[in-house]
Design a protein around this motif. Structure first.
Motif, PDB file in Angstrom:
ATOM      1  N   ARG A 104       0.814  -1.227   0.000  1.00 15.99           N
ATOM      2  CA  ARG A 104       0.000   0.000   0.000  1.00 15.99           C
ATOM      3  C   ARG A 104       0.849   1.279   0.000  1.00 15.99           C
ATOM      4  O   ARG A 104       0.318   2.364  -0.114  1.00 15.99           O
ATOM      5  CB  ARG A 104      -0.953  -0.026   1.184  1.00 15.99           C
ATOM      6  N   ASP A 105       2.163   1.139   0.134  1.00 12.74           N
ATOM      7  CA  ASP A 105       3.029   2.315   0.090  1.00 12.74           C
ATOM      8  C   ASP A 105       3.216   2.770  -1.351  1.00 12.74           C
ATOM      9  O   ASP A 105       2.911   2.047  -2.304  1.00 12.74           O
ATOM     10  CB  ASP A 105       4.368   2.008   0.766  1.00 12.74           C
ATOM     11  N   ASN A 106       3.764   3.972  -1.535  1.00 13.24           N
ATOM     12  CA  ASN A 106       3.725   4.650  -2.831  1.00 13.24           C
ATOM     13  C   ASN A 106       4.958   4.460  -3.717  1.00 13.24           C
ATOM     14  O   ASN A 106       5.077   5.116  -4.728  1.00 13.24           O
ATOM     15  CB  ASN A 106       3.477   6.144  -2.599  1.00 13.24           C
ATOM     16  N   HIS A 107       5.879   3.598  -3.370  1.00 10.28           N
ATOM     17  CA  HIS A 107       7.063   3.363  -4.202  1.00 10.28           C
ATOM     18  C   HIS A 107       6.708   2.458  -5.395  1.00 10.28           C
ATOM     19  O   HIS A 107       5.708   1.744  -5.357  1.00 10.28           O
ATOM     20  CB  HIS A 107       8.191   2.751  -3.360  1.00 10.28           C
ATOM     21  N   PRO A 108       7.526   2.476  -6.460  1.00  6.57           N
ATOM     22  CA  PRO A 108       7.256   1.605  -7.607  1.00  6.57           C
ATOM     23  C   PRO A 108       7.480   0.141  -7.239  1.00  6.57           C
ATOM     24  O   PRO A 108       8.342  -0.171  -6.412  1.00  6.57           O
ATOM     25  CB  PRO A 108       8.249   2.083  -8.666  1.00  6.57           C
ATOM     26  N   LYS A 109       6.704  -0.736  -7.888  1.00  9.41           N
ATOM     27  CA  LYS A 109       6.728  -2.148  -7.524  1.00  9.41           C
ATOM     28  C   LYS A 109       6.597  -3.035  -8.748  1.00  9.41           C
ATOM     29  O   LYS A 109       6.043  -2.626  -9.768  1.00  9.41           O
ATOM     30  CB  LYS A 109       5.558  -2.472  -6.590  1.00  9.41           C
ATOM     31  N   VAL A 110       7.054  -4.261  -8.602  1.00  9.01           N
ATOM     32  CA  VAL A 110       6.746  -5.335  -9.536  1.00  9.01           C
ATOM     33  C   VAL A 110       5.936  -6.349  -8.734  1.00  9.01           C
ATOM     34  O   VAL A 110       6.218  -6.597  -7.560  1.00  9.01           O
ATOM     35  CB  VAL A 110       8.027  -5.962 -10.154  1.00  9.01           C
ATOM     36  N   GLU A 111       4.899  -6.892  -9.361  1.00  7.47           N
ATOM     37  CA  GLU A 111       4.047  -7.866  -8.683  1.00  7.47           C
ATOM     38  C   GLU A 111       4.439  -9.275  -9.078  1.00  7.47           C
ATOM     39  O   GLU A 111       4.547  -9.591 -10.268  1.00  7.47           O
ATOM     40  CB  GLU A 111       2.581  -7.640  -9.044  1.00  7.47           C
ATOM     41  N   ALA A 112       4.660 -10.132  -8.091  1.00  8.05           N
ATOM     42  CA  ALA A 112       4.850 -11.560  -8.327  1.00  8.05           C
ATOM     43  C   ALA A 112       3.458 -12.195  -8.353  1.00  8.05           C
ATOM     44  O   ALA A 112       2.624 -11.928  -7.480  1.00  8.05           O
ATOM     45  CB  ALA A 112       5.701 -12.182  -7.230  1.00  8.05           C
ATOM     46  N   PHE A 113       3.200 -13.019  -9.372  1.00  7.71           N
ATOM     47  CA  PHE A 113       1.862 -13.592  -9.545  1.00  7.71           C
ATOM     48  C   PHE A 113       1.968 -15.053  -9.956  1.00  7.71           C
ATOM     49  O   PHE A 113       2.660 -15.383 -10.922  1.00  7.71           O
ATOM     50  CB  PHE A 113       1.082 -12.810 -10.605  1.00  7.71           C
ATOM     51  N   ILE A 122      -2.991  -7.548  -8.208  1.00  7.19           N
ATOM     52  CA  ILE A 122      -2.946  -6.259  -7.515  1.00  7.19           C
ATOM     53  C   ILE A 122      -2.815  -5.148  -8.557  1.00  7.19           C
ATOM     54  O   ILE A 122      -3.380  -4.070  -8.424  1.00  7.19           O
ATOM     55  CB  ILE A 122      -1.770  -6.227  -6.518  1.00  7.19           C
ATOM     56  N   ALA A 123      -2.061  -5.432  -9.621  1.00  5.19           N
ATOM     57  CA  ALA A 123      -1.713  -4.431 -10.639  1.00  5.19           C
ATOM     58  C   ALA A 123      -2.929  -3.771 -11.283  1.00  5.19           C
ATOM     59  O   ALA A 123      -2.864  -2.595 -11.647  1.00  5.19           O
ATOM     60  CB  ALA A 123      -0.854  -5.070 -11.727  1.00  5.19           C
ATOM     61  N   THR A 124      -4.021  -4.495 -11.422  1.00  7.69           N
ATOM     62  CA  THR A 124      -5.179  -3.924 -12.120  1.00  7.69           C
ATOM     63  C   THR A 124      -5.762  -2.709 -11.415  1.00  7.69           C
ATOM     64  O   THR A 124      -6.369  -1.853 -12.057  1.00  7.69           O
ATOM     65  CB  THR A 124      -6.287  -4.986 -12.333  1.00  7.69           C
ATOM     66  N   ASP A 125      -5.556  -2.621 -10.093  1.00  8.08           N
ATOM     67  CA  ASP A 125      -6.097  -1.493  -9.324  1.00  8.08           C
ATOM     68  C   ASP A 125      -5.024  -0.613  -8.696  1.00  8.08           C
ATOM     69  O   ASP A 125      -5.351   0.259  -7.889  1.00  8.08           O
ATOM     70  CB  ASP A 125      -7.010  -2.017  -8.205  1.00  8.08           C
ATOM     71  N   ASP A 126      -3.747  -0.840  -9.044  1.00 12.05           N
ATOM     72  CA  ASP A 126      -2.671  -0.113  -8.380  1.00 12.05           C
ATOM     73  C   ASP A 126      -1.646   0.384  -9.396  1.00 12.05           C
ATOM     74  O   ASP A 126      -0.838  -0.397  -9.903  1.00 12.05           O
ATOM     75  CB  ASP A 126      -1.991  -1.026  -7.353  1.00 12.05           C
ATOM     76  N   PRO A 127      -1.647   1.675  -9.684  1.00 14.70           N
ATOM     77  CA  PRO A 127      -0.697   2.210 -10.666  1.00 14.70           C
ATOM     78  C   PRO A 127       0.763   2.192 -10.200  1.00 14.70           C
ATOM     79  O   PRO A 127       1.665   2.368 -11.016  1.00 14.70           O
ATOM     80  CB  PRO A 127      -1.178   3.646 -10.884  1.00 14.70           C
ATOM     81  N   THR A 128       1.029   1.963  -8.898  1.00 14.45           N
ATOM     82  CA  THR A 128       2.424   1.869  -8.447  1.00 14.45           C
ATOM     83  C   THR A 128       3.039   0.530  -8.835  1.00 14.45           C
ATOM     84  O   THR A 128       4.258   0.378  -8.768  1.00 14.45           O
ATOM     85  CB  THR A 128       2.570   2.091  -6.927  1.00 14.45           C
ATOM     86  N   VAL A 129       2.213  -0.446  -9.219  1.00 19.97           N
ATOM     87  CA  VAL A 129       2.729  -1.714  -9.740  1.00 19.97           C
ATOM     88  C   VAL A 129       3.063  -1.477 -11.205  1.00 19.97           C
ATOM     89  O   VAL A 129       2.180  -1.347 -12.043  1.00 19.97           O
ATOM     90  CB  VAL A 129       1.716  -2.867  -9.561  1.00 19.97           C
TER      91      VAL A 129
END
Length: 163
Positions: A104-113, A122-129
């Motif tokens: 939930r923090d605002n840094h850039p991320k990659v999602e493991a799926f 998570i990526a579909t609703d989170d632009p930081t991903v």
């Protein structure tokens, strides 16, 4: 210090991806530290050890040091969990800090799926991903990498942070 996160639901492959990314990026001569969020209590020392006994006696912090490593254990004793920002301020300078969790923090991320977990992205609703590392093909509005293609994920992260 540059920051980049690895997020995902339970059993999505976050820790394995983190471990491979740290090894890959360090092999390139880039210094890396990590921050891992835990949703449960944990111990880095064990009952009967001196440092454990210090904490059990009521010490707020116990610093354990040797020639090989230093560990600081801080007991929260009802205080609120420190913010990611406060934790990052305690780290020694490095080129890159990889953060596992803190979705939930605002840094850039990659999602493991991993599809087998049955969880939604998570990526579909989170632009930081900024990208997804998946074990199955996904059509998305951002890059999707094979979960096991550590080199490609590392290349992406390093390009994103300018390293």
């Amino acid at each position: 210090m540059k920051l980049y996160g690895v997020v995902g639901w339970k059993n999505a492959g976050k820790t394995g991806l983190m471990e491979r990314l740290v090894a890959e990026i360090c092999a390139r001569g880039i210094t890396v530290s990590t921050v891992k969020h835990a949703h449960h209590a944990f111990d880095v020392d064990h009952e009967g050890k001196d440092s454990y006994r210090h904490r059990a006696a009521g010490a707020s912090e116990v610093l354990l040091a040797s020639r090989k490593r230093v560990a600081i254990m801080q007991e929260m004793r009802g205080a609120p969990e420190p913010s990611l920002e406060a934790l990052l301020a305690r780290l020694s300078p490095v080129d890159l800090v990889l953060i596992e969790g803190y979705k939930r923090d605002n840094h850039p991320k990659v999602e493991a799926f991993r599809a087998e977990t049955g969880n939604s992205l998570i990526a579909t609703d989170d632009p930081t991903v900024r990208a997804v590392a998946s074990d199955t093909p996904i059509v998305l509005d951002r890059p999707v990498f094979d979960l096991n293609d550590t080199k490609a994920v590392a290349d992406f992260i390093l390009a994103e942070v300018g390293l």
